[in-house]
Design an enzyme around this catalytic site. Sequence first.
Site, PDB file in Angstrom:
ATOM      1  N   ALA A 365       0.896  -1.172   0.000  1.00 33.23           N
ATOM      2  CA  ALA A 365       0.000   0.000   0.000  1.00 33.23           C
ATOM      3  C   ALA A 365       0.924   1.209   0.000  1.00 33.23           C
ATOM      4  O   ALA A 365       1.263   1.745   1.049  1.00 33.23           O
ATOM      5  CB  ALA A 365      -0.899  -0.023   1.233  1.00 33.23           C
ATOM      6  N   ALA A 366       1.350   1.625  -1.178  1.00 34.99           N
ATOM      7  CA  ALA A 366       2.559   2.444  -1.292  1.00 34.99           C
ATOM      8  C   ALA A 366       2.350   3.944  -1.438  1.00 34.99           C
ATOM      9  O   ALA A 366       3.249   4.726  -1.134  1.00 34.99           O
ATOM     10  CB  ALA A 366       3.387   1.948  -2.474  1.00 34.99           C
ATOM     11  N   PRO A 368       1.534   7.862  -0.997  1.00 36.37           N
ATOM     12  CA  PRO A 368       2.217   8.551  -2.108  1.00 36.37           C
ATOM     13  C   PRO A 368       3.711   8.231  -2.232  1.00 36.37           C
ATOM     14  O   PRO A 368       4.404   8.913  -2.972  1.00 36.37           O
ATOM     15  CB  PRO A 368       2.011  10.018  -1.754  1.00 36.37           C
ATOM     16  N   GLY A 369       4.213   7.236  -1.520  1.00 43.26           N
ATOM     17  CA  GLY A 369       5.551   6.754  -1.840  1.00 43.26           C
ATOM     18  C   GLY A 369       6.672   7.150  -0.899  1.00 43.26           C
ATOM     19  O   GLY A 369       7.840   6.913  -1.217  1.00 43.26           O
ATOM     20  N   GLY A 370       6.347   7.721   0.241  1.00 38.22           N
ATOM     21  CA  GLY A 370       7.402   8.086   1.202  1.00 38.22           C
ATOM     22  C   GLY A 370       8.244   6.878   1.570  1.00 38.22           C
ATOM     23  O   GLY A 370       9.486   6.946   1.618  1.00 38.22           O
ATOM     24  N   LYS A 371       7.575   5.757   1.799  1.00 37.77           N
ATOM     25  CA  LYS A 371       8.315   4.562   2.236  1.00 37.77           C
ATOM     26  C   LYS A 371       8.921   3.836   1.034  1.00 37.77           C
ATOM     27  O   LYS A 371      10.038   3.325   1.124  1.00 37.77           O
ATOM     28  CB  LYS A 371       7.405   3.655   3.061  1.00 37.77           C
ATOM     29  N   ASP A 389      -0.605   0.196  -5.104  1.00 37.81           N
ATOM     30  CA  ASP A 389      -1.657   0.861  -4.335  1.00 37.81           C
ATOM     31  C   ASP A 389      -2.984   0.639  -5.046  1.00 37.81           C
ATOM     32  O   ASP A 389      -3.058   0.684  -6.274  1.00 37.81           O
ATOM     33  CB  ASP A 389      -1.400   2.358  -4.185  1.00 37.81           C
ATOM     34  N   CYS A 490      -0.701   3.990  11.118  1.00 35.72           N
ATOM     35  CA  CYS A 490      -0.592   5.251  11.868  1.00 35.72           C
ATOM     36  C   CYS A 490      -1.823   5.376  12.762  1.00 35.72           C
ATOM     37  O   CYS A 490      -2.406   6.437  12.903  1.00 35.72           O
ATOM     38  CB  CYS A 490      -0.393   6.454  10.958  1.00 35.72           C
TER      39      CYS A 490
END
Length: 629
Positions: A365-366, A368-371, A389, A490
């Site tokens: 579940a990527a 907006p891509g921070g990880k 995603d 989170c």
Amino acid sequence: MGSRRHKNKQSAPPSFDEFQAKKDRKAKRVEEKELKSKARAKENAERSLKRAGAEEVRESSKRAKSGAKSRKLSKPEEQEEELPDVDYDALSKAKKSLFDDEEEEEEVSDVVDEDLKDEFDLEQEYQDEDEEAHAKPMFSDDEGDDEGELENLNAANMEFYSKKLDEDEALEAEEAELELAEAQAMQPRADILPSKEEEEALAGEAPNLTATRTRIIELVKVLEDFKNLGAKGRSRSEYVDRLLKDICEYFGYSPFLAEKLFNLFSPAEALEFFEANEIARPITIRTNTLKTRRRDLAQSLVNRGVNLQPIGNWTKVGLQIFDSQVPIGATPEYLAGHYILQAASSFLPVIALDPQENERILDMAAAPGGKTTYISAMMKNTGCVFANDANKNRTKSLIANIHRLGCTNTIVCNYDAREFPKVIGGFDRILLDAPCSGTGVIGKDQSVKVSRTEKDFIQIPHLQKQLLLSAIDSVDANSKKGGIIVYSTCSVAVEEDEAVVDYALRKRPNVKLVETGLLIGKEGFTSFRGKKFHPSVKMTRRYYPHTYNVDGFFVAKFQKTGPSPHDDNQASAKEKEMEARREAADEGIIHSDFAKFDDEEDDKYISKSKKVGLLKKGVNPKAVKPQEK
Ligand SMILES: C[S@@+](CC[C@H](N)C(=O)[O-])C[C@H]1O[C@@H](n2cnc3c(N)ncnc32)[C@H](O)[C@@H]1O
């Protein structure tokens, strides 16, 4: 509400280390206060014994309290001694040397993107689109909308910051004194709990936030020492009920969510948690080590008038921004992909995942891509990262970030992640940063206080459980160094964290929990309100705004110990959903109001989205024949 929030807003949020130091000092103060209060209680009990009759006992208790108050007032120097002297010159020098860590090891890729400006514009556009598309957002801790605030801030440079630290420390001392005075002025009264008549009068009155706050503090004090401070004939639950009402009134939570969050902590800690949610977390950025080193990035940003410092010793790529003369989301370094705005807590699951070069990794579940982009940087652009995603709109910002940061080992896909391993399996590592209720990021999105309902805490965990099983089944148990699954949210709700992990341990005996390797974090619950979890759940880690000054977060790390027949599961997401529903209905955990697949409802949404699509193309939907639509 608004003004209280504004008042609480940090001008210069402390770094993690400073925050820890402050917390330690505070803990020491609390400990001392507790000792004093225990001594008072003992004194009380001794006096009470000497007196006959319940009324007399209460009278003596009041006298004892006022005695303690005057004793406290006569010793202000004691409190001052608790605040250590700070050598700000030394601190400022030490700050410089903080950048001299082992960053030399970090290699800088010489990839340079040509169309960065375009990509940045695209990202903004897509993010806006996303916002429109989701009335109830899927929570992401990255690329928040705090950027605007920075634009309005006036700042100077590091010297200025040093002076600011000075002022802050003085302010802190002043606040500590005020706190002390406040505490002295508010010795809990046994009669703090309103009578029935007073309750009725309160219900009819306009809220008085100052009085409510005073009562909250007193109620917490009583609950922390109920045996000695509770009024005779009144039960603990009466105090808790009143406190919850006051919390709802003062902080603006729905009664349902206030109680859910309150139950996670002791009354005093719950108050700290609620208070912390009124304060925005510090703005943090992650250095993109594919393009630069943290020290070089820090230098460039300082030259532009950005006040910053490293986040803490647990990350070598994070920087905390205090204030800036330029918009942090639009500097040339940002546009060139040298950093990404990313919440500090959001680094943690990737650090736990520990991606290795040349591995095959799935970020389920990527967007907006921070990880994803952090994983890619840790792999030094080798191997392959599948960034998936389910939300097609959100994959646009994911793609924009991947391009901006120069990640060339990444493939973006758009599946319901429950389709894995049918789509593809055999990954070395999988990150499942699951969609969640967002109870950890209330500081960022206050709407969570009232928008989340009981139904959310049934439906969301239901999806999280299915996603986690799919993640487990998609990992290669025989991977040489991997076979790792990291699950994160989170949210601080046990239903979305420990309960999901415990469910996966029960359903998949071929995985075990392992230590996350993270330097900070509180242990996960092994039991909660009568529910017992597997003892290894202790190895999961919880993060709270009031303990680490980061967003509320949860991280669990699994190791797959062997393959299972589920690894060949070719069921689709829909089939898995049906199966999970059947199972949940058998176990009696799904209430009758659980959302169903409703084809009629789906058709409505599909036709509406088609109309919007046509309108965007400048075509009048009414002019199009039904079969063409
Ligand atoms: C917490 S956010 C992910 C944030 C992301 N990992 C990052 O660091 O930028 C959760 C994401 O899950 C996605 N999602 C929700 N349901 C999903 C599903 N069934 N399969 C895959 N992704 C899903 C949402 O679109 C959302 O982008």
